[in-house]
Design a protein around this motif. Structure first.
Motif, PDB file in Angstrom:
ATOM      1  N   VAL A  84     -16.681  -5.937   2.968  1.00  0.00           N
ATOM      2  CA  VAL A  84     -15.381  -5.705   2.318  1.00  0.00           C
ATOM      3  C   VAL A  84     -14.769  -7.023   1.874  1.00  0.00           C
ATOM      4  O   VAL A  84     -14.101  -7.096   0.840  1.00  0.00           O
ATOM      5  CB  VAL A  84     -14.443  -4.939   3.270  1.00  0.00           C
ATOM      6  N   ASP A  85     -15.017  -8.079   2.642  1.00  0.00           N
ATOM      7  CA  ASP A  85     -14.483  -9.394   2.287  1.00  0.00           C
ATOM      8  C   ASP A  85     -14.991  -9.861   0.926  1.00  0.00           C
ATOM      9  O   ASP A  85     -14.317 -10.629   0.233  1.00  0.00           O
ATOM     10  CB  ASP A  85     -14.893 -10.423   3.353  1.00  0.00           C
ATOM     11  N   GLU A  86     -16.204  -9.405   0.575  1.00  0.00           N
ATOM     12  CA  GLU A  86     -16.778  -9.828  -0.710  1.00  0.00           C
ATOM     13  C   GLU A  86     -16.144  -9.092  -1.879  1.00  0.00           C
ATOM     14  O   GLU A  86     -16.325  -9.469  -3.030  1.00  0.00           O
ATOM     15  CB  GLU A  86     -18.291  -9.582  -0.714  1.00  0.00           C
ATOM     16  N   LEU A  87     -15.460  -7.994  -1.569  1.00  0.00           N
ATOM     17  CA  LEU A  87     -14.826  -7.208  -2.630  1.00  0.00           C
ATOM     18  C   LEU A  87     -13.429  -7.738  -2.919  1.00  0.00           C
ATOM     19  O   LEU A  87     -12.836  -8.414  -2.077  1.00  0.00           O
ATOM     20  CB  LEU A  87     -14.688  -5.744  -2.188  1.00  0.00           C
ATOM     21  N   LEU A 126     -13.161   3.138  -2.037  1.00  0.00           N
ATOM     22  CA  LEU A 126     -13.511   1.903  -2.746  1.00  0.00           C
ATOM     23  C   LEU A 126     -12.811   1.856  -4.102  1.00  0.00           C
ATOM     24  O   LEU A 126     -12.272   0.815  -4.502  1.00  0.00           O
ATOM     25  CB  LEU A 126     -15.035   1.823  -2.931  1.00  0.00           C
ATOM     26  N   ASP A 127     -12.822   2.993  -4.806  1.00  0.00           N
ATOM     27  CA  ASP A 127     -12.169   3.040  -6.110  1.00  0.00           C
ATOM     28  C   ASP A 127     -10.672   2.766  -5.985  1.00  0.00           C
ATOM     29  O   ASP A 127     -10.090   2.011  -6.769  1.00  0.00           O
ATOM     30  CB  ASP A 127     -12.380   4.422  -6.752  1.00  0.00           C
ATOM     31  N   ALA A 128     -10.060   3.395  -4.981  1.00  0.00           N
ATOM     32  CA  ALA A 128      -8.624   3.216  -4.811  1.00  0.00           C
ATOM     33  C   ALA A 128      -8.288   1.761  -4.466  1.00  0.00           C
ATOM     34  O   ALA A 128      -7.258   1.234  -4.889  1.00  0.00           O
ATOM     35  CB  ALA A 128      -8.117   4.152  -3.715  1.00  0.00           C
ATOM     36  N   ALA A 129      -9.168   1.124  -3.696  1.00  0.00           N
ATOM     37  CA  ALA A 129      -8.903  -0.263  -3.298  1.00  0.00           C
ATOM     38  C   ALA A 129      -9.082  -1.208  -4.477  1.00  0.00           C
ATOM     39  O   ALA A 129      -8.421  -2.248  -4.553  1.00  0.00           O
ATOM     40  CB  ALA A 129      -9.833  -0.666  -2.156  1.00  0.00           C
ATOM     41  N   ALA A 130      -9.990  -0.837  -5.396  1.00  0.00           N
ATOM     42  CA  ALA A 130     -10.270  -1.720  -6.529  1.00  0.00           C
ATOM     43  C   ALA A 130      -9.191  -1.615  -7.597  1.00  0.00           C
ATOM     44  O   ALA A 130      -9.106  -2.443  -8.489  1.00  0.00           O
ATOM     45  CB  ALA A 130     -11.636  -1.373  -7.125  1.00  0.00           C
ATOM     46  N   ARG A 131      -8.424  -0.547  -7.500  1.00  0.00           N
ATOM     47  CA  ARG A 131      -7.453  -0.294  -8.561  1.00  0.00           C
ATOM     48  C   ARG A 131      -6.361  -1.361  -8.602  1.00  0.00           C
ATOM     49  O   ARG A 131      -5.852  -1.791  -7.615  1.00  0.00           O
ATOM     50  CB  ARG A 131      -6.826   1.089  -8.368  1.00  0.00           C
ATOM     51  N   LEU A 174      -5.999  11.937  -0.128  1.00  0.00           N
ATOM     52  CA  LEU A 174      -5.073  12.955  -0.623  1.00  0.00           C
ATOM     53  C   LEU A 174      -4.490  12.546  -1.963  1.00  0.00           C
ATOM     54  O   LEU A 174      -4.402  13.357  -2.900  1.00  0.00           O
ATOM     55  CB  LEU A 174      -3.952  13.177   0.405  1.00  0.00           C
ATOM     56  N   ASP A 175      -4.102  11.280  -2.066  1.00  0.00           N
ATOM     57  CA  ASP A 175      -3.540  10.793  -3.327  1.00  0.00           C
ATOM     58  C   ASP A 175      -4.562  10.904  -4.454  1.00  0.00           C
ATOM     59  O   ASP A 175      -4.228  11.342  -5.565  1.00  0.00           O
ATOM     60  CB  ASP A 175      -3.094   9.336  -3.170  1.00  0.00           C
ATOM     61  N   ALA A 176      -5.790  10.511  -4.152  1.00  0.00           N
ATOM     62  CA  ALA A 176      -6.826  10.537  -5.183  1.00  0.00           C
ATOM     63  C   ALA A 176      -7.111  11.971  -5.623  1.00  0.00           C
ATOM     64  O   ALA A 176      -7.374  12.226  -6.810  1.00  0.00           O
ATOM     65  CB  ALA A 176      -8.097   9.877  -4.671  1.00  0.00           C
ATOM     66  N   ALA A 177      -7.053  12.919  -4.674  1.00  0.00           N
ATOM     67  CA  ALA A 177      -7.335  14.313  -5.014  1.00  0.00           C
ATOM     68  C   ALA A 177      -6.207  14.920  -5.838  1.00  0.00           C
ATOM     69  O   ALA A 177      -6.434  15.812  -6.662  1.00  0.00           O
ATOM     70  CB  ALA A 177      -7.550  15.131  -3.745  1.00  0.00           C
ATOM     71  N   ALA A 178      -4.990  14.443  -5.609  1.00  0.00           N
ATOM     72  CA  ALA A 178      -3.833  15.006  -6.310  1.00  0.00           C
ATOM     73  C   ALA A 178      -3.748  14.464  -7.730  1.00  0.00           C
ATOM     74  O   ALA A 178      -3.016  15.020  -8.554  1.00  0.00           O
ATOM     75  CB  ALA A 178      -2.550  14.677  -5.551  1.00  0.00           C
ATOM     76  N   ARG A 179      -4.471  13.388  -7.984  1.00  0.00           N
ATOM     77  CA  ARG A 179      -4.337  12.762  -9.283  1.00  0.00           C
ATOM     78  C   ARG A 179      -4.887  13.626 -10.396  1.00  0.00           C
ATOM     79  O   ARG A 179      -5.888  14.272 -10.261  1.00  0.00           O
ATOM     80  CB  ARG A 179      -5.075  11.415  -9.257  1.00  0.00           C
TER      81      ARG A 179
END
Lengths: 186, 186
Positions: free
Chosen positions: A137-140, A181-186, B181-186
């Motif tokens: 995760v540190d690399e991301l 991962l997607d949510a964290a990259a956003r 949950l947030d990602a699913a609601a999107r």
DNA sequence: TATCGTAGAGAACGATCGTTCTCCGCGCAA
DNA sequence: TTGCGCGGAGAACGATCGTTCTCTACGATA
């Protein structure tokens, strides 16, 4: 006669398979001796007690786990791919016919309350896995809070697959990991 | 003398506490009899074997778990809040001083390989929890794939908290659940 | 070759387990 | 009051466990 190192390895491998398949307490030292082909006297010269053998088996499992994880992440080129490779590794493992859950979780449930040495060995392995995830995760470009979340997904997939008897949890946990991962990259 | 129903309940409650604290196989029927204050003869007239008592204990735990979950979700008004209440419930549970992990997971690791009755009882409870989560997800505008992901988070939090000995996993799993949950609601 | 040390096979030991049995005392019917 | 049935306490039983001990055979050395 064989040397100490070989005898030790034969005992640990035989005990590992028996413990994992039947549970630790259900396996007597006589069964270990028969499966390993090493006399009880020799076993007790290599390990002070069954408890010590259990800990040695857990350390052996740790090596196998680490090697499997490393091999699964070999084809991956990015940290994100290496994280997702964890769940592909779980998926392949869950599909093995003799899969019976995580040996560390099982052994902790069985002996964690009565043997602190066992509890310590299990805790060490889990901490080491969490550290592995944290390094990835540190690399991301992602907050460090993501790491324990991914580790929890991996743990949950293992117990869920073991109890349900199906490998579905690996795919489900992988999809959740992708979302995180997607949510964290956003 | 007390009636059968009361004796049965006393035995199950005493066995539950002993099994959970020390592990099932580490507790002899003598210890159950002493803790319950019910004679061995009576115990064996209520339960055909220790295995049957173990299954009864698991069913008792299922009722406690269901009641705890229902009580935790009482204050919640939406399905999303009821889902997140699961993780608050876990958080409070992990903080109890005698928390030692999920009894179902522990017992499955201990006896799942040797007793199919135990394995079945554990599988039933987990399936029932997954169905509960699925019903809540159904109330959301979210794909049904979300449900097993949330259940896996809850399972992983339980084993992680048990092994690590800290309640952190509940908060971490809750945060992951919010993201999903947030990602699913999107 | 004779002797000694060592290792293997498995019997033996003490503890503990799940389960059953024995014995004793109490409450109730006639 | 006397006899009877039932339940409780816990001893007893057979099995099994982890661990140790005994006995035997073998191989190396002088």
């Amino acid at each position: 006669m064989i040397d100490d190192a070989s005898a030790r390895e034969r005992v640990v491998r035989a005990a590992d398979e028996l413990f994992y398949t039947r549970g630790v307490q259900a396996v007597g030292m006589d069964a270990v001796r028969t499966a390993a082909g090493v006399s009880l006297k020799r076993i007790y010269s290599l390990f002070a007690s069954k408890d010590e053998l259990i800990v040695a088996v857990l350390r052996h499992r740790t090596e196998i786990w680490d090697a499997g994880l490393a091999s699964a992440s070999e084809r991956a080129t990015t940290a994100r791919e290496r994280i997702l490779a964890i769940f592909d590794f779980l998926d392949a493992w869950f599909r093995e016919p003799d899969f019976r859950g995580c040996a560390f979780i099982n052994t902790h449930g069985e002996l964690g309350a009565s043997s602190s040495a066992v509890a310590d060995a299990v805790r060490e392995q889990k901490a080491s896995f969490q550290a592995y995830v944290a390094r990835l995760v540190d690399e991301l470009p992602a907050p460090p809070e993501l790491a324990p979340q991914l580790a929890i997904l991996a743990e949950g997939a293992q117990t869920t697959a073991a109890i349900a008897g199906t490998p579905d949890a690996a795919r489900q946990a992988r999809a959740a990991a992708e979302t995180l991962l997607d949510a964290a990259a956003r």
